[in-house]
Enzyme design. Structure first.
Site, PDB file in Angstrom:
ATOM      1  N   SER A 216      50.276  55.046  51.675  1.00  0.00           N
ATOM      2  CA  SER A 216      51.231  56.173  51.930  1.00  0.00           C
ATOM      3  C   SER A 216      51.100  56.316  52.882  1.00  0.00           C
ATOM      4  O   SER A 216      50.678  56.524  53.774  1.00  0.00           O
ATOM      5  CB  SER A 216      49.550  57.192  50.529  1.00  0.00           C
ATOM      6  OG  SER A 216      50.892  58.519  50.314  1.00  0.00           O
TER       7      SER A 216
ATOM      8  N   TYR B 114      41.500  60.796  48.751  1.00  0.00           N
ATOM      9  CA  TYR B 114      42.501  60.500  48.291  1.00  0.00           C
ATOM     10  C   TYR B 114      43.096  59.882  49.852  1.00  0.00           C
ATOM     11  O   TYR B 114      42.813  58.101  49.964  1.00  0.00           O
ATOM     12  CB  TYR B 114      43.287  60.277  47.779  1.00  0.00           C
ATOM     13  CG  TYR B 114      44.815  60.357  47.599  1.00  0.00           C
ATOM     14  CD1 TYR B 114      44.847  59.047  46.421  1.00  0.00           C
ATOM     15  CD2 TYR B 114      45.997  60.670  47.901  1.00  0.00           C
ATOM     16  CE1 TYR B 114      45.742  58.207  46.713  1.00  0.00           C
ATOM     17  CE2 TYR B 114      46.495  59.967  47.887  1.00  0.00           C
ATOM     18  CZ  TYR B 114      46.524  58.887  47.685  1.00  0.00           C
ATOM     19  OH  TYR B 114      48.562  57.907  47.385  1.00  0.00           O
TER      20      TYR B 114
ATOM     21  N   ARG C  84      60.824  66.944  51.891  1.00  0.00           N
ATOM     22  CA  ARG C  84      59.721  65.129  51.794  1.00  0.00           C
ATOM     23  C   ARG C  84      61.135  64.065  51.877  1.00  0.00           C
ATOM     24  O   ARG C  84      62.296  64.014  51.531  1.00  0.00           O
ATOM     25  CB  ARG C  84      59.255  65.007  50.571  1.00  0.00           C
ATOM     26  CG  ARG C  84      57.996  65.771  50.379  1.00  0.00           C
ATOM     27  CD  ARG C  84      56.951  65.482  51.323  1.00  0.00           C
ATOM     28  NE  ARG C  84      55.881  66.338  50.975  1.00  0.00           N
ATOM     29  CZ  ARG C  84      55.476  67.442  51.977  1.00  0.00           C
ATOM     30  NH1 ARG C  84      56.235  68.153  52.187  1.00  0.00           N
ATOM     31  NH2 ARG C  84      54.327  68.247  51.428  1.00  0.00           N
TER      32      ARG C  84
ATOM     33  N   THR D 260      50.904  59.670  53.429  1.00  0.00           N
ATOM     34  CA  THR D 260      49.624  60.419  53.332  1.00  0.00           C
ATOM     35  C   THR D 260      49.327  59.885  54.162  1.00  0.00           C
ATOM     36  O   THR D 260      48.302  60.851  55.350  1.00  0.00           O
ATOM     37  CB  THR D 260      49.118  60.763  52.228  1.00  0.00           C
ATOM     38  OG1 THR D 260      47.991  62.226  53.129  1.00  0.00           O
ATOM     39  CG2 THR D 260      48.424  59.655  52.093  1.00  0.00           C
TER      40      THR D 260
ATOM     41  N   LYS E 216      43.049  55.629  51.250  1.00  0.00           N
ATOM     42  CA  LYS E 216      44.285  55.145  51.429  1.00  0.00           C
ATOM     43  C   LYS E 216      43.997  54.927  53.196  1.00  0.00           C
ATOM     44  O   LYS E 216      44.624  53.063  53.335  1.00  0.00           O
ATOM     45  CB  LYS E 216      45.904  55.702  52.062  1.00  0.00           C
ATOM     46  CG  LYS E 216      46.330  55.810  49.813  1.00  0.00           C
ATOM     47  CD  LYS E 216      46.335  54.226  49.622  1.00  0.00           C
ATOM     48  CE  LYS E 216      46.554  54.529  48.133  1.00  0.00           C
ATOM     49  NZ  LYS E 216      46.480  53.270  46.922  1.00  0.00           N
TER      50      LYS E 216
HETATM   51  C1  UD1 Z   1      51.359  64.725  46.968  1.00  0.00           C
HETATM   52  C2  UD1 Z   1      49.981  63.948  47.625  1.00  0.00           C
HETATM   53  C3  UD1 Z   1      50.363  62.587  48.704  1.00  0.00           C
HETATM   54  C4  UD1 Z   1      50.309  61.568  47.720  1.00  0.00           C
HETATM   55  C5  UD1 Z   1      51.496  61.991  46.508  1.00  0.00           C
HETATM   56  C6  UD1 Z   1      51.526  61.222  45.768  1.00  0.00           C
HETATM   57  C7  UD1 Z   1      49.929  65.814  48.550  1.00  0.00           C
HETATM   58  C8  UD1 Z   1      48.924  67.180  49.219  1.00  0.00           C
HETATM   59  N1  UD1 Z   1      50.364  65.592  48.353  1.00  0.00           N
HETATM   60  O1  UD1 Z   1      52.293  64.434  48.084  1.00  0.00           O
HETATM   61  O2  UD1 Z   1      48.683  62.858  48.850  1.00  0.00           O
HETATM   62  O3  UD1 Z   1      50.234  60.336  48.684  1.00  0.00           O
HETATM   63  O4  UD1 Z   1      51.647  63.473  46.590  1.00  0.00           O
HETATM   64  O5  UD1 Z   1      52.406  60.516  44.598  1.00  0.00           O
HETATM   65  O6  UD1 Z   1      49.140  66.679  47.322  1.00  0.00           O
HETATM   66  N2  UD1 Z   1      56.149  71.328  44.635  1.00  0.00           N
HETATM   67  C9  UD1 Z   1      56.797  72.627  44.439  1.00  0.00           C
HETATM   68  N3  UD1 Z   1      56.057  72.690  42.966  1.00  0.00           N
HETATM   69  C10 UD1 Z   1      55.592  71.816  42.228  1.00  0.00           C
HETATM   70  C11 UD1 Z   1      54.715  70.557  42.695  1.00  0.00           C
HETATM   71  C12 UD1 Z   1      55.327  70.505  43.906  1.00  0.00           C
HETATM   72  O7  UD1 Z   1      56.552  73.290  44.688  1.00  0.00           O
HETATM   73  O8  UD1 Z   1      54.322  72.156  41.212  1.00  0.00           O
HETATM   74  C13 UD1 Z   1      56.274  70.760  46.537  1.00  0.00           C
HETATM   75  C14 UD1 Z   1      55.523  70.268  47.159  1.00  0.00           C
HETATM   76  O9  UD1 Z   1      55.294  71.812  47.629  1.00  0.00           O
HETATM   77  C15 UD1 Z   1      55.536  69.273  48.258  1.00  0.00           C
HETATM   78  C16 UD1 Z   1      56.936  69.034  47.453  1.00  0.00           C
HETATM   79  O10 UD1 Z   1      57.142  69.996  46.713  1.00  0.00           O
HETATM   80  O11 UD1 Z   1      56.814  70.395  49.365  1.00  0.00           O
HETATM   81  C17 UD1 Z   1      56.153  67.640  47.080  1.00  0.00           C
HETATM   82  O12 UD1 Z   1      55.008  67.613  45.914  1.00  0.00           O
HETATM   83  P1  UD1 Z   1      54.334  66.568  45.650  1.00  0.00           P
HETATM   84  O13 UD1 Z   1      55.330  65.232  44.737  1.00  0.00           O
HETATM   85  O14 UD1 Z   1      53.034  66.190  45.312  1.00  0.00           O
HETATM   86  O15 UD1 Z   1      54.231  65.218  46.927  1.00  0.00           O
HETATM   87  P2  UD1 Z   1      54.107  65.666  47.741  1.00  0.00           P
HETATM   88  O16 UD1 Z   1      52.492  66.630  48.159  1.00  0.00           O
HETATM   89  O17 UD1 Z   1      54.316  65.465  48.918  1.00  0.00           O
END
Ligand code: UD1
Length: 339
Positions: A125, A150, A232, A127, A154
């Site tokens: 990942s 988690y 992202r 991550t 990785k």
């Molecule tokens: C997350 C994990 C990452 C993991 C990946 C697996 C965290 C901090 N990171 O990545 O380690 O490898 O999932 O799929 O949990 N967002 C919102 N509202 C929501 C959900 C997300 O605003 O309800 C935003 C988040 O702040 C982020 C973006 O959407 O900026 C993407 O979030 P998410 O889909 O959870 O992915 P990651 O955080 O990149």
């Protein structure tokens, strides 16, 4: 030539099985069904015309892993998806994550090390980079201290593979560092099936669009980005699946000089949370109910891939746009809810 896909009933696993079968490879799936459904086999069969072999095995049981490899001596490669992936849960249950994600990896590598030749692909990942200092992120960017158990699994997983490859020339491995997978197969026969409340952005958006969730909480709009929301690299799961096939072919054909390599798998394009919402509104024609809330603890500001290495060395490139990926996610959501 048989390929074992662990976690092959899951989101990325099932899409990869489809692409492997489309390339004529014979697949056997292992899944413990803890976060996936056997019905996924039917979707794979409908798309490819072939039902893959399937064994319901908990990979934490070492004797089951050994007996599997004894019964399937023709397995020449493994794509290892099976793992737990909820960041928050990993903080509460670290040992479960170390057992699921590290223990099982060790057992599989032990089995593969006995073989005269074996190929191995690991689901890693982005991550591992944490908040990288430079964008886009290259594979040379330093691995930063993990934010969660988690994330740590990785990093440790990659180290275990690297150490094993050093002393096992018969083992040929690639770690793929995924950015943010989304979407579904265009046939809408398979897709993402989050259990309970989705933690990831895209399934939360599509469920909100369907009225299953009332409102999307956007975690912070005061980040140092153009619109203040986090950035992202969202990649269509079919593009990601295809990256596994080309990586596997590289290993099977022994095209690599080093027997352990790492590749970023993303589109190279960063999108903000608000841009993802706009994409949803464009492809669905629906207004999304969302509100800005506080930042989520542990979120990084920005992560998108430099994909040059994968483009040049693997000859692979993500093809789909954000809107195409979003449309497939939305079509899938609509299909699942009607069923
Ligand atoms: C997350 C994990 C990452 C993991 C990946 C697996 C965290 C901090 N990171 O990545 O380690 O490898 O999932 O799929 O949990 N967002 C919102 N509202 C929501 C959900 C997300 O605003 O309800 C935003 C988040 O702040 C982020 C973006 O959407 O900026 C993407 O979030 P998410 O889909 O959870 O992915 P990651 O955080 O990149």
């Amino acid at each position: 030539m048989k390929i074992l896909v662990t976690g092959g009933l899951g989101f990325i696993g099932s899409h990869t099985v489809v692409e492997l079968q489309n390339e004529g490879l014979e697949v056997v799936i292992i899944d413990d069904c803890s976060n996936a459904d056997e019905k996924v086999l039917e979707g794979i069969q409908t798309i490819t015309g072939k039902r893959p072999l399937f064994e319901k095995i908990d990979l934490r049981d070492k004797s089951m892993v050994e007996s599997f490899f004894a019964r399937h001596q023709d397995v020449v490669g493994v794509i290892h998806f099976a793992a737990s992936k909820a960041v928050g849960e990993s903080v509460v249950k670290p040992l479960l994550y170390y057992e699921n994600n590290i223990g099982t990896l060790v057992y599989i590598l032990q089995a593969l090390s006995q073989k005269q030749r074996a190929s191995f692909i690991f689901s890693s990942s982005c991550t591992v980079y944490g908040q990288a200092d430079e964008m886009p992120i290259t594979e040379d960017a330093p691995v930063k201290a993990a934010e969660s158990p988690y994330g740590n699994t990785k990093q440790i997983g990659e180290e275990i593979i690297a150490d094993t490859c050093k002393v096992t020339p018969s083992l040929n491995a690639i770690a793929l560092r995924y950015f943010n997978p989304m979407g579904a197969h265009p046939s809408v026969e398979i897709g993402e099936l989050p259990i309970g409340v989705p933690q990831n952005l895209v399934p939360f958006i599509t469920q909100t669009g369907m009225g299953i969730r009332e409102q999307l909480a956007v975690f912070g709009d005061d980040y140092p980005t153009e619109d203040g929301t986090c950035i992202r690299d969202y990649i269509h799961v079919v593009d990601l699946a295809k990256a596994h096939v080309v990586a596997l072919q590289r290993l099977l054909q022994a095209k690599n000089e080093e027997n352990y390599e790492v590749f970023n798998v993303g589109t190279g394009k960063g999108s903000s949370v608000l841009e993802v919402i706009q994409s949803f509104e464009r492809v669905s024609g629906e207004k999304l109910n969302y509100k800005i809330v506080d930042r989520r603890v542990g979120d990084i500001v920005s992560a998108y891939a430099n994909t040059k290495k994968a483009n040049q060395v693997l000859g692979w490139k993500a093809e789909s746009t954000l809107d195409e990926a979003m449309k497939s996610a939305w079509d899938w959501e609509k299909k699942v809810r009607k069923a």
